[in-house]
Design an enzyme around this catalytic site. Sequence first.
Site, mmCIF file in Angstrom:
data_model
loop_
_atom_site.group_PDB
_atom_site.id
_atom_site.type_symbol
_atom_site.label_atom_id
_atom_site.label_comp_id
_atom_site.label_asym_id
_atom_site.label_seq_id
_atom_site.Cartn_x
_atom_site.Cartn_y
_atom_site.Cartn_z
ATOM 1 N N ASP A 1 38.143 32.470 38.997
ATOM 2 C CA ASP A 1 39.440 33.008 39.374
ATOM 3 C C ASP A 1 39.596 34.282 38.538
ATOM 4 O O ASP A 1 39.384 34.252 37.319
ATOM 5 C CB ASP A 1 40.507 31.965 38.986
ATOM 6 N N HIS B 1 47.466 33.413 34.500
ATOM 7 C CA HIS B 1 46.195 32.759 34.183
ATOM 8 C C HIS B 1 45.024 33.584 34.698
ATOM 9 O O HIS B 1 45.162 34.363 35.651
ATOM 10 C CB HIS B 1 46.146 31.352 34.808
ATOM 11 N N HIS C 1 42.092 37.379 38.334
ATOM 12 C CA HIS C 1 43.298 38.062 38.794
ATOM 13 C C HIS C 1 43.615 39.332 38.009
ATOM 14 O O HIS C 1 43.446 39.362 36.787
ATOM 15 C CB HIS C 1 44.506 37.128 38.654
ATOM 16 N N CYS D 1 41.611 24.730 44.051
ATOM 17 C CA CYS D 1 40.408 25.521 44.342
ATOM 18 C C CYS D 1 39.234 24.675 44.817
ATOM 19 O O CYS D 1 38.480 25.107 45.688
ATOM 20 C CB CYS D 1 40.066 26.392 43.143
ATOM 21 N N LYS E 1 37.057 35.785 42.591
ATOM 22 C CA LYS E 1 38.047 35.667 43.676
ATOM 23 C C LYS E 1 39.445 35.887 43.107
ATOM 24 O O LYS E 1 39.652 35.767 41.901
ATOM 25 C CB LYS E 1 37.958 34.285 44.333
ATOM 26 N N ASP F 1 35.516 27.354 39.092
ATOM 27 C CA ASP F 1 36.536 27.761 38.102
ATOM 28 C C ASP F 1 36.494 26.984 36.778
ATOM 29 O O ASP F 1 37.537 26.488 36.319
ATOM 30 C CB ASP F 1 37.943 27.655 38.730
#
Length: 210
Positions: A46, A81, A48, A151, A106, A8
């Site tokens: 990351d 985020h 989302h 993470c 992810k 990340d």
Amino acid sequence: MDALILVDLQYDFMPGGALAVRDGDSVVSVANRLMSAFDVIVATQDWHPADHASFAANHPGHEIGEMITLDGREQILWPLHCVQNTRGAELHQALDATPITKVIHKGMNPRIDSYSGFFDNARAQETGLDRELKSRGVKVLTVLGLATDYCVKFTVLDALSLGYNVRLVIDGCRGVDLREGDVDRAISTMQSNGAQVETSEQIMKSIVNQ
Ligand code: VGL
Ligand code: ZN
């Protein structure tokens, strides 16, 4: 076969980002230095959707940093985020992307957070990282990135449970420390579960001397 896992290294976890980790950008140069010593380099991102249930903004009346129960699991509420295809979700531009052999996304399931690079927090779905590493015969993982207490920690613990040998690059990690001591506790937990804690310098030397 050894692999380097970059967790990340995205703008939102760097100073100025939405979920800024103090001094987070200082690990980019550590990553760049280490990459020359590895053939397999995987970066996690990351990633989302905007309606992700880990965002406090999607829970009116609740605040950032609060713990809620989400589908029976504990969930910390975070600022918005790493929303897919936004600048905050991009890997830092100072990171040398050329040697990266695979990027693993992810956190796409809007109801389940995913701290680990291997599985979501419900262990319901794999990200494809284990398959990628196994297909390349990787047995040893060198891990760095953000954030140490989320993470990085869960990626390392899952890696150990999957049977990998893990070296944690101590100067290549920075954490959130939502509660004071979280980062130190995360490092102890990784260590007591079998991770070796080393500096990037020690790792570079050990690889050159192989
Ligand atoms: C992370 C909190 C929420 C991390 C990701 O990369 O450590 N932390 N999402
Ligand atoms: Zn996240």
